[in-house]
Motif scaffolding. Sequence first.
Motif, PDB file in Angstrom:
ATOM      1  N   UNK A  26       0.843  -1.198   0.000  1.00 30.33           N
ATOM      2  CA  UNK A  26       0.000   0.000   0.000  1.00 30.33           C
ATOM      3  C   UNK A  26       0.877   1.246   0.000  1.00 30.33           C
ATOM      4  N   UNK A  27       0.637   2.123  -0.962  1.00 27.95           N
ATOM      5  CA  UNK A  27       1.240   3.460  -0.963  1.00 27.95           C
ATOM      6  C   UNK A  27       0.166   4.408  -0.450  1.00 27.95           C
ATOM      7  N   UNK A  28       0.470   5.149   0.600  1.00 25.58           N
ATOM      8  CA  UNK A  28      -0.555   5.948   1.278  1.00 25.58           C
ATOM      9  C   UNK A  28      -0.199   7.434   1.339  1.00 25.58           C
ATOM     10  N   UNK A  29      -0.794   8.259   0.472  1.00 22.24           N
ATOM     11  CA  UNK A  29      -0.770   9.706   0.688  1.00 22.24           C
ATOM     12  C   UNK A  29      -1.881  10.084   1.676  1.00 22.24           C
ATOM     13  N   UNK A  30      -1.522  10.836   2.711  1.00 24.95           N
ATOM     14  CA  UNK A  30      -2.477  11.187   3.766  1.00 24.95           C
ATOM     15  C   UNK A  30      -2.405  12.684   4.043  1.00 24.95           C
ATOM     16  N   UNK A  31      -3.490  13.398   3.755  1.00 22.54           N
ATOM     17  CA  UNK A  31      -3.545  14.854   3.891  1.00 22.54           C
ATOM     18  C   UNK A  31      -4.245  15.252   5.185  1.00 22.54           C
ATOM     19  N   UNK A  32      -3.604  16.132   5.954  1.00 19.18           N
ATOM     20  CA  UNK A  32      -4.278  16.806   7.062  1.00 19.18           C
ATOM     21  C   UNK A  32      -4.811  18.128   6.516  1.00 19.18           C
ATOM     22  N   UNK A  33      -6.106  18.180   6.226  1.00 18.78           N
ATOM     23  CA  UNK A  33      -6.669  19.338   5.523  1.00 18.78           C
ATOM     24  C   UNK A  33      -6.532  20.616   6.346  1.00 18.78           C
ATOM     25  N   UNK A  34      -6.723  20.530   7.654  1.00 12.93           N
ATOM     26  CA  UNK A  34      -6.585  21.718   8.502  1.00 12.93           C
ATOM     27  C   UNK A  34      -5.177  22.283   8.470  1.00 12.93           C
ATOM     28  N   UNK A  35      -4.182  21.410   8.438  1.00  9.91           N
ATOM     29  CA  UNK A  35      -2.788  21.869   8.382  1.00  9.91           C
ATOM     30  C   UNK A  35      -2.475  22.515   7.030  1.00  9.91           C
ATOM     31  N   UNK A  36      -3.001  21.926   5.966  1.00 14.53           N
ATOM     32  CA  UNK A  36      -2.813  22.531   4.646  1.00 14.53           C
ATOM     33  C   UNK A  36      -3.448  23.921   4.633  1.00 14.53           C
ATOM     34  N   UNK A  37      -4.660  24.027   5.190  1.00 12.15           N
ATOM     35  CA  UNK A  37      -5.329  25.326   5.240  1.00 12.15           C
ATOM     36  C   UNK A  37      -4.503  26.345   6.016  1.00 12.15           C
ATOM     37  N   UNK A  38      -3.953  25.918   7.165  1.00 12.29           N
ATOM     38  CA  UNK A  38      -3.172  26.869   7.952  1.00 12.29           C
ATOM     39  C   UNK A  38      -1.946  27.346   7.174  1.00 12.29           C
ATOM     40  N   UNK A  39      -1.274  26.424   6.493  1.00 15.48           N
ATOM     41  CA  UNK A  39      -0.114  26.815   5.681  1.00 15.48           C
ATOM     42  C   UNK A  39      -0.533  27.807   4.600  1.00 15.48           C
ATOM     43  N   UNK A  40      -1.703  27.583   4.012  1.00 17.06           N
ATOM     44  CA  UNK A  40      -2.198  28.512   2.995  1.00 17.06           C
ATOM     45  C   UNK A  40      -2.465  29.894   3.584  1.00 17.06           C
ATOM     46  N   UNK A  41      -3.001  29.949   4.796  1.00 17.58           N
ATOM     47  CA  UNK A  41      -3.221  31.241   5.457  1.00 17.58           C
ATOM     48  C   UNK A  41      -1.906  32.007   5.578  1.00 17.58           C
ATOM     49  N   UNK A  42      -0.879  31.331   6.092  1.00 10.21           N
ATOM     50  CA  UNK A  42       0.407  32.016   6.293  1.00 10.21           C
ATOM     51  C   UNK A  42       1.075  32.378   4.962  1.00 10.21           C
ATOM     52  N   UNK A  43       1.055  31.456   4.012  1.00 10.79           N
ATOM     53  CA  UNK A  43       1.760  31.686   2.754  1.00 10.79           C
ATOM     54  C   UNK A  43       1.087  32.754   1.889  1.00 10.79           C
ATOM     55  N   UNK A  44      -0.176  33.063   2.168  1.00  9.79           N
ATOM     56  CA  UNK A  44      -0.914  34.010   1.330  1.00  9.79           C
ATOM     57  C   UNK A  44      -1.335  35.280   2.063  1.00  9.79           C
ATOM     58  N   UNK A  45      -0.843  35.477   3.278  1.00  6.34           N
ATOM     59  CA  UNK A  45      -1.184  36.687   4.022  1.00  6.34           C
ATOM     60  C   UNK A  45      -0.292  37.842   3.561  1.00  6.34           C
ATOM     61  N   UNK A  46      -0.893  38.986   3.273  1.00 10.78           N
ATOM     62  CA  UNK A  46      -0.157  40.154   2.795  1.00 10.78           C
ATOM     63  C   UNK A  46      -0.664  41.426   3.486  1.00 10.78           C
ATOM     64  N   UNK A  47       0.208  42.441   3.475  1.00 10.64           N
ATOM     65  CA  UNK A  47      -0.159  43.789   3.931  1.00 10.64           C
ATOM     66  C   UNK A  47       0.151  44.737   2.779  1.00 10.64           C
ATOM     67  N   UNK A  48      -0.804  45.632   2.453  1.00  7.57           N
ATOM     68  CA  UNK A  48      -0.599  46.557   1.335  1.00  7.57           C
ATOM     69  C   UNK A  48       0.607  47.463   1.608  1.00  7.57           C
ATOM     70  N   UNK A  49       1.456  47.565   0.613  1.00  9.70           N
ATOM     71  CA  UNK A  49       2.634  48.410   0.749  1.00  9.70           C
ATOM     72  C   UNK A  49       2.197  49.861   0.954  1.00  9.70           C
TER      73      UNK A  49
END
Length: 676
Positions: free
Chosen positions: A516-539
């Motif tokens: 068995x090859x098992x990819x396992x996603x923690x959706x909440x963790x992916x969401x949190x990473x997306x929050x941080x990676x896409x947070x911006x402040x207008x220059x």
Amino acid sequence: MEEVLAPLRKAVKQQGDLVRQLKATNANEFDLKKAVMELKAKKKVLEDTEMQMTPAHEAAFDRIKMEDLLKRRFFYDHSFAIYGGIAGQYDFGPMGCAMKANLLSLWRKHFILEEQMLEVDCTMLTPEPVLVASGHVERFSDYMVKDVKTGECFRVDHLIKAHLEKLMEDKKTPAEEKAQIEVILIQLDGFDEHDMLKVLRKYDMKSPVTQNEVTDPIEFNLMFQTQIGPTGNVRGFLRPETAQGIFVNFKRLLEFNHGKLPFAGAQIGNAFRNEISPRSGLIRVREFTMAEIEHFVDPQKKDHPKFGNVADMVVTLYSACNQMDGKSAEQKTLGEAVREKIIDNETLAYFMGRIYLFVVKVGCDMARVRFRQHMGNEMAHYACDCWDLECKTSYGWVECVGCADRSCYDLSQHTKATGIKLVAEKKLPAPKTIDVIECQPMKGPIGKAFKKEAKQLADHLSAFGPSEIENLEKTLDGHSEITLSVGGKDFVVTKDMVQIKRHQKTVHVEEIIPSVIEPSFGIGRVQYALFEHNFRVREGDEQRSYFTFPSCIAPIKCSVLPLSSNKDFEPFVKQLSEELTKWDITHRVDDSSGSIGRRYARTDEISIPFGITIDFDSIKEPHTATLRERDSMRQIRAPLQGLPKIVSELANDKTTWDIIESQYPQFTQQQATHED
């Protein structure tokens, strides 16, 4: 930077070489554990130092400001907040819920649809025998202590480790005591509650929060236990992972796939882990959504027909070898990694490539994504290879997706527990004659002895493999009876209850237990990473913060903004809203008070990628309106009736903003529409 890191890398490599040497010479377990512990400590110093040397734009990240925006616009918040909230539990609001739904919809398309997987939706309530077989009942527990006054709980190993490491750093601690502490830290993973109690009392450890006394250690299973049915006789748990539902349905899925390998089962659903001390927001919670794949494959044939699609893909790999040598993660193509045996096989590498494509598509920053390979001391004994996709956040590198080759462990365990063969048939290149040994249950004596439970035992005996049959025969010859445990019950089996038969037969297929090859996603963790990676402040405007989510996962795709409360705008807004709905475009009409600039800022906060503004030119013929892109804030003017199609193509990645800008005139902001 490298001048600072070089001596730390050297120290890690020297310790890694020592660990390799000890393994090669079969050194005693204590020396090996001590060396591994020192390797971990030196590796952590190196990684922490690397984390501190982050680029300026990452160092400037303000987590408090981001979390304030997330809570203010109700992406998520603590569950039962009006009652004070519950640690490790969160509710998603309208924006968080829509974003999560888009993320899961894209996951289904990317994996289930494109890879033709078989999706299942299994119950969360799991009977105990299933989790006994999987090993969760035995292994899925920690020891904890309680603050005697407040009742607050702490994991004992974490408490001991933190306290002793503090003593090790204290210059006043005698060398002899430090040596004793070092031995304790090495052996800590193998301590039971009695060993931990001795250490707690010897060093007079208190609650780290209140300095109150703590109780004796208590074993705490991380699964939520319950009773199934009114009698309370059937013990069960809320599932700690979704994978077991796929494994126990393997036989049905194989039949659905016409008995052919390879194939994959997939499931999206909630899982539960009763964390002793949840922390770090969405990263460590008690209830979370998982998206898991179990790809069943011939153990002798782990190549993949579509590997060529990802073989030239460059990814960042932090191999076990590099970790032990004190080296940084390095970029390689997946093809090179398989050829050099860094990644065990093509199928595992193929799914790593697909995982990488997915997280980048939904908005993770490529520069802050890597695959880290599990080191030997981390990997389960049955695993062939295991990699975690980690995202760099303000909490450090966080595991968001696991991708493991679990071999045939799970199917083997459930076969042993139930007596039902979870196997596939593989056609032989030519027929062959084999020796067969069979265990035939004698229904008469078994039925007389065990009544209603006879079938359970008979099925278990029928599923015995050759080695088990030979062991059974040998035991019965020597002792006349044997006690077998089936489904948590003990059966005393005597010689007259079984008949061992030997014969030869010609076979055209052989039975194999798939890997068995098992990819396992923690959706909440992916969401949190997306929050941080896409947070911006207008220059130039620190008060205007926003998210740059790709349109594919943005909670709402488009805003409709009348320039003012002028009644002449209303029919145009209504018609446009209806047309957007026909095009399946989620949108939000904002006709609230406030300048157009402030309303743009509000839509940016919830990451709406496109905004249509109905202004005074819209009510003139030919009817036109402006279309604004969130990140650049640039606008074009286009015919009103064509805007729903344009937004649909942008939102579904059928075109790009650069192409649209080249096709329509840029809108020069007039005074009436100037952003504040």
